[in-house]
Design an enzyme around this catalytic site. Structure first.
Site, PDB file in Angstrom:
ATOM      1  N   SER A 183      28.160 -12.990 -98.391  1.00 46.15           N
ATOM      2  CA  SER A 183      26.798 -13.159 -97.889  1.00 46.15           C
ATOM      3  C   SER A 183      26.604 -14.495 -97.157  1.00 46.15           C
ATOM      4  O   SER A 183      27.119 -14.666 -96.066  1.00 46.15           O
ATOM      5  CB  SER A 183      25.822 -12.982 -99.055  1.00 46.15           C
ATOM      6  OG  SER A 183      24.523 -12.880 -98.568  1.00 46.15           O
ATOM      7  N   HIS A 387      24.189  -5.720-103.250  1.00 43.22           N
ATOM      8  CA  HIS A 387      24.569  -7.051-102.769  1.00 43.22           C
ATOM      9  C   HIS A 387      25.331  -7.902-103.784  1.00 43.22           C
ATOM     10  O   HIS A 387      26.203  -8.684-103.412  1.00 43.22           O
ATOM     11  CB  HIS A 387      23.296  -7.780-102.326  1.00 43.22           C
ATOM     12  CG  HIS A 387      23.539  -8.905-101.387  1.00 43.22           C
ATOM     13  ND1 HIS A 387      23.994  -8.713-100.100  1.00 43.22           N
ATOM     14  CD2 HIS A 387      23.414 -10.238-101.528  1.00 43.22           C
ATOM     15  CE1 HIS A 387      24.124  -9.885 -99.510  1.00 43.22           C
ATOM     16  NE2 HIS A 387      23.782 -10.830-100.348  1.00 43.22           N
TER      17      HIS A 387
END
Ligand SMILES: *[C@@H]1O[C@H](CO)[C@@H](O)[C@H](O)[C@H]1NC(C)=O
Ligand SMILES: *[C@@H]1O[C@H](CO)[C@@H](O)[C@H](O)[C@H]1NC(C)=O
Ligand SMILES: *[C@@H]1O[C@H](CO)[C@@H](O)[C@H](O)[C@H]1NC(C)=O
Ligand SMILES: *[C@@H]1O[C@H](CO)[C@@H](O)[C@H](O)[C@H]1NC(C)=O
Ligand SMILES: *[C@@H]1O[C@H](CO)[C@@H](O)[C@H](O)[C@H]1NC(C)=O
Length: 413
Positions: A183, A387
């Protein structure tokens, strides 16, 4: 003063998420309050949860080192290392927003990516960006100065990564075999590769877990607060808050509100869990919750989050937007310049998932269209993969890490 105001700002932030979450998130977690209070109790009593990255690595049976690196703009960053042998190839792992090096290792022995890499003979380095638990130091500024927090992911890419990567390659006299980012660890790599190509040249291949350049198609709570960003910014500014969610802040907050009083605090608690685990209850290991809450969040600047929210609103991958007037002074244009992804030459592998509400498949498509040297492109074969599953999913080793190791063995040039 600041320390008293921070919980207020955090509460404001969270209740906003909670309020919006309540309107849109139609999920009830059975036994949630019970789970959470058990987790809170465990975190207080569980010795493991309070271990730092070095201790977590040693507990898993590996040697561990800490190195402190100075950036060109004066920040002191801690890098953690599981040292390899003389001929071990270098691998560098860089964490996500509000994370730290600990995030990579909490799932433990025989599972965590750094341990798997060490087992395969790599010399493993785990970076920590400015502002997190392990990198809250500067040669002249203190974290109580607002100037300390005047950075976003741009500075992390421009200064932190170059400092950490050149330190490692200097010390070992080797190029970097692989950079693995999760990320924000990918966002910052792209910034670095564009603004500091001479540093990026030292990297043989970059693996992007949840590649976060474009976030215009983001869903979930952050998407919902995005339109209100200027009022949120104004509130935080008037409170003098520059830092977001330092270590243990969430835990302290949850302990304070108790998580079991009125429907409002109940909702806050469930939304926090939602924020952490998304909707992937299948892959989430509740036993890990005390450990996760002890290490996540790890703190960053408000400006970093504002920068991302600007990108949610603009749909662009561009420098920080200061407003027309100040942009003119800084960039000589009223609109901030785009980061030109087509200039990146480092070979990149993309690893992404279907249920990631931060890095949406549509935004990955947009990124894919602009990168010129994609060497691998892998969609995690699990439809609910979210995520944080890259770090904490029960099946992260089989769903993701095997692929990472395979990609690392590939010839890329
Ligand atoms: C909290 O943890 C302590 C020590 O492990 C244990 O004795 C106690 O029963 C726990 N309390 C709750 C409410 O779970
Ligand atoms: C790495 O080595 C180069 C050349 O000797 C030097 O200029 C640079 O400052 C060093 N960087 C770090 C971070 O040690
Ligand atoms: C969403 O993704 C599509 C497809 O990649 C892209 O064209 C569009 O610009 C994105 N939307 C926003 C708001 O960024
Ligand atoms: C600012 O932009 C204008 C118009 O593009 C250009 O003519 C000028 O040289 C630029 N100034 C600086 C200092 O770069
Ligand atoms: C969940 O986490 C605990 C603690 O690390 C571990 O012992 C257990 O094996 C994990 N369960 C699964 C299914 O991964």
């Amino acid at each position: 003063m600041l320390s008293m105001m921070q919980p207020t700002a955090i509460a404001y932030f969270l209740s906003l998420c909670s309020f919006l979450g309540a309107a849109t998130v139609n999920v009830t977690f059975e036994n949630l309050q019970e789970l959470l209070s058990t987790a809170l109790n465990d975190t207080k009593n569980n010795v493991d949860a309070n271990l730092n990255t070095l201790e977590l690595i040693r507990k898993a049976g590996y040697p561990a080192e800490a190195h402190v690196v100075l950036t060109e703009d004066g920040y002191l960053l801690t890098i953690h290392r599981i040292p390899g042998g003389k001929n071990s190839p270098l691998v560098f792992l860089q964490h996500c927003l509000l994370c730290s090096s600990a995030g990579w290792v909490v799932i433990g022995k025989n599972k965590a990516l750094p341990f798997k890499l060490a087992d395969q003979g790599y010399d493993v380095w785990l970076g920590n960006f400015r502002g997190n638990t392990y990198s809250r130091a500067h040669i002249t500024l203190s974290p109580s100065d607002s100037k300390f927090w005047d950075f976003s992911f741009d500075e992390m890419g421009t200064y932190d990564l170059p400092a950490m990567l050149s330190y490692i390659t200097n010390l070992t006299s080797k190029p970097l075999h692989t950079y693995i980012g999760h990320s924000m660890g990918t966002t910052t790599f792209y910034v670095m590769a564009i603004k500091r190509p001479e540093i990026a040249k030292m990297v043989r291949v970059m693996i992007s877990l949840a590649p976060a350049a474009f976030v215009g198609n983001m869903t979930g709570p952050l998407r919902l607060i995005a339109p209100f960003i200027s009022s949120i910014e104004a509130v935080l500014r008037s409170l003098g808050v520059n830092e977001l969610l330092p270590k243990n802040s969430l835990l302290q907050y949850l302990t304070r509100v108790g998580c079991n009083f009125d429907p409002f605090t109940k909702q806050i608690c469930s939304d926090i869990i939602f924020l952490i685990i998304g909707f992937d209850q299948e892959q989430f290991n509740y036993t890990l919750l005390p450990m996760i809450l002890a290490h996540f969040p790890s703190g960053t600047s408000i400006k970093t989050v504002l920068h991302y929210i600007q990108e949610v609103n603009s749909g662009k991958f561009q420098a920080y937007d200061y407003g027309r007037q100040k942009n003119m002074q800084i960039y000589n244009t009223t609109v901030p310049p785009d980061y030109d992804l087509s200039r990146i030459t480092v070979p990149i592998a993309l690893i992404h998932g279907d249920n990631d509400w931060i890095v949406n498949e549509k935004d990955v498509n947009k990124l894919r269209g602009l990168l010129t040297n994609i060497v691998d492109d892998y969609r995690v074969p699990f439809s609910k993969f979210n995520h944080v599953d890259y770090l904490w999913a029960k099946d992260a080793p089989t769903l993701v890490y095997e692929k990472v190791l395979e990609t690392m063995k590939k010839k890329v040039n």
